[in-house]
Scaffold this motif. Structure first.
Motif, PDB file in Angstrom:
ATOM      1  N   HIS A 191     -19.015  31.913 -13.420  1.00 18.70           N
ATOM      2  CA  HIS A 191     -17.583  31.885 -13.118  1.00 18.70           C
ATOM      3  C   HIS A 191     -16.956  33.228 -13.491  1.00 18.70           C
ATOM      4  CE1 HIS A 191     -17.458  27.657 -12.065  1.00 18.70           C
ATOM      5  NE2 HIS A 191     -18.262  27.431 -13.094  1.00 18.70           N
ATOM      6  N   VAL A 192     -15.984  33.631 -12.699  1.00 15.72           N
ATOM      7  CA  VAL A 192     -15.304  34.906 -12.900  1.00 15.72           C
ATOM      8  C   VAL A 192     -13.953  34.656 -13.568  1.00 15.72           C
ATOM      9  CG1 VAL A 192     -14.406  36.989 -11.809  1.00 15.72           C
ATOM     10  CG2 VAL A 192     -16.397  35.826 -10.834  1.00 15.72           C
ATOM     11  N   TYR A 193     -13.743  35.315 -14.701  1.00 20.79           N
ATOM     12  CA  TYR A 193     -12.473  35.213 -15.421  1.00 20.79           C
ATOM     13  C   TYR A 193     -11.709  36.526 -15.264  1.00 20.79           C
ATOM     14  CZ  TYR A 193     -14.054  30.893 -17.610  1.00 20.79           C
ATOM     15  OH  TYR A 193     -14.474  29.608 -17.824  1.00 20.79           O
ATOM     16  N   THR A 194     -10.450  36.422 -14.830  1.00 24.42           N
ATOM     17  CA  THR A 194      -9.631  37.608 -14.584  1.00 24.42           C
ATOM     18  C   THR A 194      -8.280  37.465 -15.271  1.00 24.42           C
ATOM     19  OG1 THR A 194     -10.649  37.817 -12.392  1.00 24.42           O
ATOM     20  CG2 THR A 194      -8.674  39.136 -12.818  1.00 24.42           C
ATOM     21  N   ALA A 195      -7.880  38.499 -16.003  1.00 21.93           N
ATOM     22  CA  ALA A 195      -6.542  38.565 -16.589  1.00 21.93           C
ATOM     23  C   ALA A 195      -5.837  39.781 -16.015  1.00 21.93           C
ATOM     24  CB  ALA A 195      -6.613  38.666 -18.103  1.00 21.93           C
ATOM     25  N   VAL A 196      -4.622  39.578 -15.519  1.00 23.64           N
ATOM     26  CA  VAL A 196      -3.808  40.677 -14.985  1.00 23.64           C
ATOM     27  C   VAL A 196      -2.542  40.771 -15.829  1.00 23.64           C
ATOM     28  CG1 VAL A 196      -2.610  41.602 -12.976  1.00 23.64           C
ATOM     29  CG2 VAL A 196      -4.687  40.224 -12.656  1.00 23.64           C
ATOM     30  N   ILE A 197      -2.369  41.903 -16.497  1.00 26.34           N
ATOM     31  CA  ILE A 197      -1.192  42.140 -17.333  1.00 26.34           C
ATOM     32  C   ILE A 197      -0.339  43.181 -16.622  1.00 26.34           C
ATOM     33  CG2 ILE A 197      -0.391  42.839 -19.614  1.00 26.34           C
ATOM     34  CD1 ILE A 197      -3.373  42.211 -20.537  1.00 26.34           C
ATOM     35  N   ASN A 198       0.851  42.776 -16.186  1.00 21.42           N
ATOM     36  CA  ASN A 198       1.675  43.631 -15.331  1.00 21.42           C
ATOM     37  C   ASN A 198       2.694  44.455 -16.121  1.00 21.42           C
ATOM     38  OD1 ASN A 198       0.645  42.744 -12.705  1.00 21.42           O
ATOM     39  ND2 ASN A 198       1.557  40.765 -13.221  1.00 21.42           N
ATOM     40  N   PRO A 199       3.101  45.605 -15.558  1.00 20.40           N
ATOM     41  CA  PRO A 199       4.063  46.461 -16.262  1.00 20.40           C
ATOM     42  C   PRO A 199       5.477  45.877 -16.329  1.00 20.40           C
ATOM     43  CG  PRO A 199       3.512  47.382 -14.113  1.00 20.40           C
ATOM     44  CD  PRO A 199       2.569  46.248 -14.343  1.00 20.40           C
ATOM     45  N   ASP A 200       5.743  44.769 -15.628  1.00 18.69           N
ATOM     46  CA  ASP A 200       7.036  44.102 -15.779  1.00 18.69           C
ATOM     47  C   ASP A 200       6.962  43.002 -16.835  1.00 18.69           C
ATOM     48  OD1 ASP A 200       5.530  42.198 -14.509  1.00 18.69           O
ATOM     49  OD2 ASP A 200       6.920  41.848 -12.859  1.00 18.69           O
ATOM     50  N   ASN A 201       5.881  43.052 -17.649  1.00 15.36           N
ATOM     51  CA  ASN A 201       5.668  42.100 -18.746  1.00 15.36           C
ATOM     52  C   ASN A 201       5.451  40.667 -18.263  1.00 15.36           C
ATOM     53  OD1 ASN A 201       5.715  43.864 -21.000  1.00 15.36           O
ATOM     54  ND2 ASN A 201       7.938  44.019 -20.821  1.00 15.36           N
ATOM     55  N   THR A 202       4.840  40.543 -17.103  1.00 14.37           N
ATOM     56  CA  THR A 202       4.361  39.247 -16.631  1.00 14.37           C
ATOM     57  C   THR A 202       2.839  39.299 -16.618  1.00 14.37           C
ATOM     58  OG1 THR A 202       4.380  39.893 -14.297  1.00 14.37           O
ATOM     59  CG2 THR A 202       6.400  38.897 -15.205  1.00 14.37           C
ATOM     60  N   TYR A 203       2.226  38.149 -16.396  1.00 14.99           N
ATOM     61  CA  TYR A 203       0.756  38.107 -16.390  1.00 14.99           C
ATOM     62  C   TYR A 203       0.268  37.020 -15.457  1.00 14.99           C
ATOM     63  CZ  TYR A 203       0.935  33.773 -19.048  1.00 14.99           C
ATOM     64  OH  TYR A 203       1.168  32.466 -19.417  1.00 14.99           O
ATOM     65  N   GLU A 204      -1.005  37.113 -15.100  1.00 19.78           N
ATOM     66  CA  GLU A 204      -1.697  36.070 -14.351  1.00 19.78           C
ATOM     67  C   GLU A 204      -3.097  35.915 -14.927  1.00 19.78           C
ATOM     68  OE1 GLU A 204      -0.025  35.869  -9.766  1.00 19.78           O
ATOM     69  OE2 GLU A 204      -1.932  36.863 -10.181  1.00 19.78           O
ATOM     70  N   VAL A 205      -3.585  34.698 -14.904  1.00 20.86           N
ATOM     71  CA  VAL A 205      -4.974  34.419 -15.255  1.00 20.86           C
ATOM     72  C   VAL A 205      -5.619  33.729 -14.064  1.00 20.86           C
ATOM     73  CG1 VAL A 205      -6.503  33.017 -16.703  1.00 20.86           C
ATOM     74  CG2 VAL A 205      -4.637  34.317 -17.742  1.00 20.86           C
ATOM     75  N   LEU A 206      -6.737  34.271 -13.624  1.00 18.98           N
ATOM     76  CA  LEU A 206      -7.448  33.707 -12.485  1.00 18.98           C
ATOM     77  C   LEU A 206      -8.853  33.285 -12.906  1.00 18.98           C
ATOM     78  CD1 LEU A 206      -5.801  36.525 -11.482  1.00 18.98           C
ATOM     79  CD2 LEU A 206      -6.393  35.547  -9.265  1.00 18.98           C
ATOM     80  N   VAL A 207      -9.350  32.221 -12.304  1.00 17.52           N
ATOM     81  CA  VAL A 207     -10.731  31.806 -12.483  1.00 17.52           C
ATOM     82  C   VAL A 207     -11.343  31.695 -11.098  1.00 17.52           C
ATOM     83  CG1 VAL A 207     -12.305  30.056 -13.382  1.00 17.52           C
ATOM     84  CG2 VAL A 207     -10.194  30.579 -14.617  1.00 17.52           C
ATOM     85  N   ASP A 208     -12.418  32.415 -10.880  1.00 15.66           N
ATOM     86  CA  ASP A 208     -13.068  32.468  -9.565  1.00 15.66           C
ATOM     87  C   ASP A 208     -12.081  32.918  -8.491  1.00 15.66           C
ATOM     88  OD1 ASP A 208     -15.479  31.638 -10.676  1.00 15.66           O
ATOM     89  OD2 ASP A 208     -14.978  29.526 -10.428  1.00 15.66           O
ATOM     90  N   ASN A 209     -11.262  33.889  -8.873  1.00 14.19           N
ATOM     91  CA  ASN A 209     -10.306  34.526  -7.970  1.00 14.19           C
ATOM     92  C   ASN A 209      -9.181  33.579  -7.521  1.00 14.19           C
ATOM     93  OD1 ASN A 209      -9.795  37.136  -7.147  1.00 14.19           O
ATOM     94  ND2 ASN A 209     -10.691  36.878  -5.120  1.00 14.19           N
ATOM     95  N   VAL A 210      -8.982  32.490  -8.267  1.00  9.74           N
ATOM     96  CA  VAL A 210      -7.900  31.547  -7.972  1.00  9.74           C
ATOM     97  C   VAL A 210      -6.982  31.476  -9.199  1.00  9.74           C
ATOM     98  CG1 VAL A 210      -7.300  29.151  -7.451  1.00  9.74           C
ATOM     99  CG2 VAL A 210      -9.349  30.180  -6.437  1.00  9.74           C
ATOM    100  N   LYS A 211      -5.669  31.598  -8.975  1.00 14.07           N
ATOM    101  CA  LYS A 211      -4.726  31.618 -10.094  1.00 14.07           C
ATOM    102  C   LYS A 211      -4.775  30.316 -10.885  1.00 14.07           C
ATOM    103  CE  LYS A 211      -0.138  31.438  -9.655  1.00 14.07           C
ATOM    104  NZ  LYS A 211       1.269  31.869  -9.393  1.00 14.07           N
ATOM    105  N   ARG A 212      -4.948  30.436 -12.196  1.00 14.73           N
ATOM    106  CA  ARG A 212      -4.987  29.283 -13.082  1.00 14.73           C
ATOM    107  C   ARG A 212      -3.700  29.184 -13.920  1.00 14.73           C
ATOM    108  NH1 ARG A 212      -9.459  26.623 -15.214  1.00 14.73           N
ATOM    109  NH2 ARG A 212     -10.338  27.004 -13.143  1.00 14.73           N
ATOM    110  N   GLU A 213      -3.143  30.336 -14.294  1.00  6.25           N
ATOM    111  CA  GLU A 213      -1.917  30.368 -15.094  1.00  6.25           C
ATOM    112  C   GLU A 213      -1.151  31.653 -14.800  1.00  6.25           C
ATOM    113  OE1 GLU A 213       0.072  28.767 -16.811  1.00  6.25           O
ATOM    114  OE2 GLU A 213      -0.972  26.938 -17.388  1.00  6.25           O
ATOM    115  N   SER A 214       0.140  31.646 -15.125  1.00  5.55           N
ATOM    116  CA  SER A 214       0.963  32.853 -15.012  1.00  5.55           C
ATOM    117  C   SER A 214       2.217  32.646 -15.840  1.00  5.55           C
ATOM    118  CB  SER A 214       1.328  33.137 -13.549  1.00  5.55           C
ATOM    119  OG  SER A 214       2.127  32.095 -13.027  1.00  5.55           O
ATOM    120  N   GLY A 215       2.950  33.733 -16.058  1.00  8.16           N
ATOM    121  CA  GLY A 215       4.187  33.612 -16.829  1.00  8.16           C
ATOM    122  C   GLY A 215       4.655  34.948 -17.344  1.00  8.16           C
ATOM    123  N   LYS A 216       5.506  34.874 -18.393  1.00  8.10           N
ATOM    124  CA  LYS A 216       6.059  36.081 -19.005  1.00  8.10           C
ATOM    125  C   LYS A 216       5.490  36.250 -20.409  1.00  8.10           C
ATOM    126  CE  LYS A 216      10.449  35.760 -16.481  1.00  8.10           C
ATOM    127  NZ  LYS A 216      11.932  35.655 -16.607  1.00  8.10           N
TER     128      LYS A 216
END
Length: 355
Positions: A126-151
């Protein structure tokens, strides 16, 4: 040292034997620590920070970590649990705990994620991905599918709260806290107190050998009265004067300091695995730390995305072969047990014929 050893392997099932090779934990009940430098340290200021890698719990993990640490520059030989890191991200499984960790280091503290999305627990990659954005938001993806997001500010305790209860605000003396009151119109029935709590048992009978001269007058035992209602209380009704739960008014928190750079880390220089596993067998692979979401997606498509279907097919075949082997072994044992039983019966008959 007493650390567990990593081995380079694609494991027992894979989509491509060479392309799917990763580092696998190989010894049970061990701590593991391994790290590598990023060729060119970088800052994610003004850009996303993307952390992505694959995890395959081939051993059907019962208890062990599978998370990756993103670190500043340090001496690799000294890498261990207390080494400062910027971000820790990935699955953590132990008993009922099956969650994705996402921890930020901020001003000397490691901040836990307020959310606990479930980690994958099967035996596939399984592929785990965390994206931390410069607007102080984030996303967490598992197998390239969004699992969580927020501020960041909402889902971690980076900052002090913007407001606090006013310590000088006091509850008014006439504030009514009671949500319900006794109904003043409700009256106790006139016959309420005439109903006894216990009554003679109507099914009881005097014993045949009872002698009133010796035993006295017989009285049946008492039982709880099904008609007894207990102590009377008036019914409760909403209190028309109720104002709700009192709370002090909120005022600006003097300790709150805004920070629009929560996402930012300078000198991102290394990655590492620092974890404990009861049962070994996890394979880690395809690590990418980048400031481009698109690059991470393309890397996924060119690696795990290419081999995941073949790996699943291979896994299913391994499981089917295992099932068939177990079935054959079961049949073999049954046949052997039958043969032994028949042999015992035959020997038993021979014994009695010779008597």
């Amino acid at each position: 040292s007493g650390l567990g050893k990593f081995e380079l392997t694609a494991g027992k099932w894979y989509g491509d034997k060479e392309a799917d090779k990763g580092i696998q934990t190989s010894q049970d009940a061990k701590f593991y620590a391994i790290a590598a430098k990023i060729p060119t340290p970088f800052s994610n200021e003004g850009k996303p920070l993307v952390i992505q890698y694959t995890v395959k719990h081939e051993q059907n993990i019962d208890c062990g970590g599978g998370y990756l640490k993103v670190l500043p520059d340090f001496e690799l030989k000294g890498f261990e649990g207390e080494t400062k890191y910027y971000v820790m991200f990935g699955p953590d499984i132990c008993g009922a705990t099956k969650k994705i960790h996402f921890i930020f280091h901020y001003k000397g503290q490691n901040l836990l994620w307020k959310k606990e999305p479930r980690a994958e627990t099967d035996q596939l990659t399984h592929v785990y991905t965390a994206v931390i954005n410069p607007d102080n938001t984030y996303e967490v993806l598992v197998d390239n599918v969004k699992r969580e997001s927020g501020k960041l500010e909402e889902d971690w305790d980076f900052l002090k709260p913007k407001t606090i209860p006013d310590p000088n605000d006091k509850k008014p003396s006439d504030w009514v806290d009671e949500a319900e009151i006794d109904d003043p119109e409700d009256k106790k029935p006139a016959d309420w107190d005439s109903i006894p709590e216990t009554i003679p048992d109507p099914d009881a009978t005097q014993p045949e050998d009872w002698d009133e001269e010796e035993d006295g007058k017989w009285e049946p035992p008492t039982i709880s009265n099904p008609k007894f209602k207990g102590k009377w209380k008036p019914k409760r009704i909403p209190n028309p004067k109720y104002k709700g739960v009192w709370k002090a008014r909120e005022i600006p928190n003097p300790d709150y300091v805004a920070d629009d750079k929560l996402y930012k880390y300078d000198g991102i220089a290394a990655v590492g695995f620092d974890l404990w596993q009861v049962k070994s067998g996890t394979i880690f692979d395809n690590i990418i730390i980048t400031d481009s979401v698109q690059e991470a997606k393309e890397f996924y498509e060119s690696t795990t995305g290419k081999t995941k279907d073949a790996e699943k097919k291979n896994f299913d075949k391994v499981e089917e072969d295992k099932r068939k082997a177990e079935e054959e072994e079961r049949k073999k044992r049954e046949s052997e047990d039958k043969s032994k039983a028949q042999e015992k019966r035959t020997n038993f008959k021979r014994f009695f014929r010779t008597q």
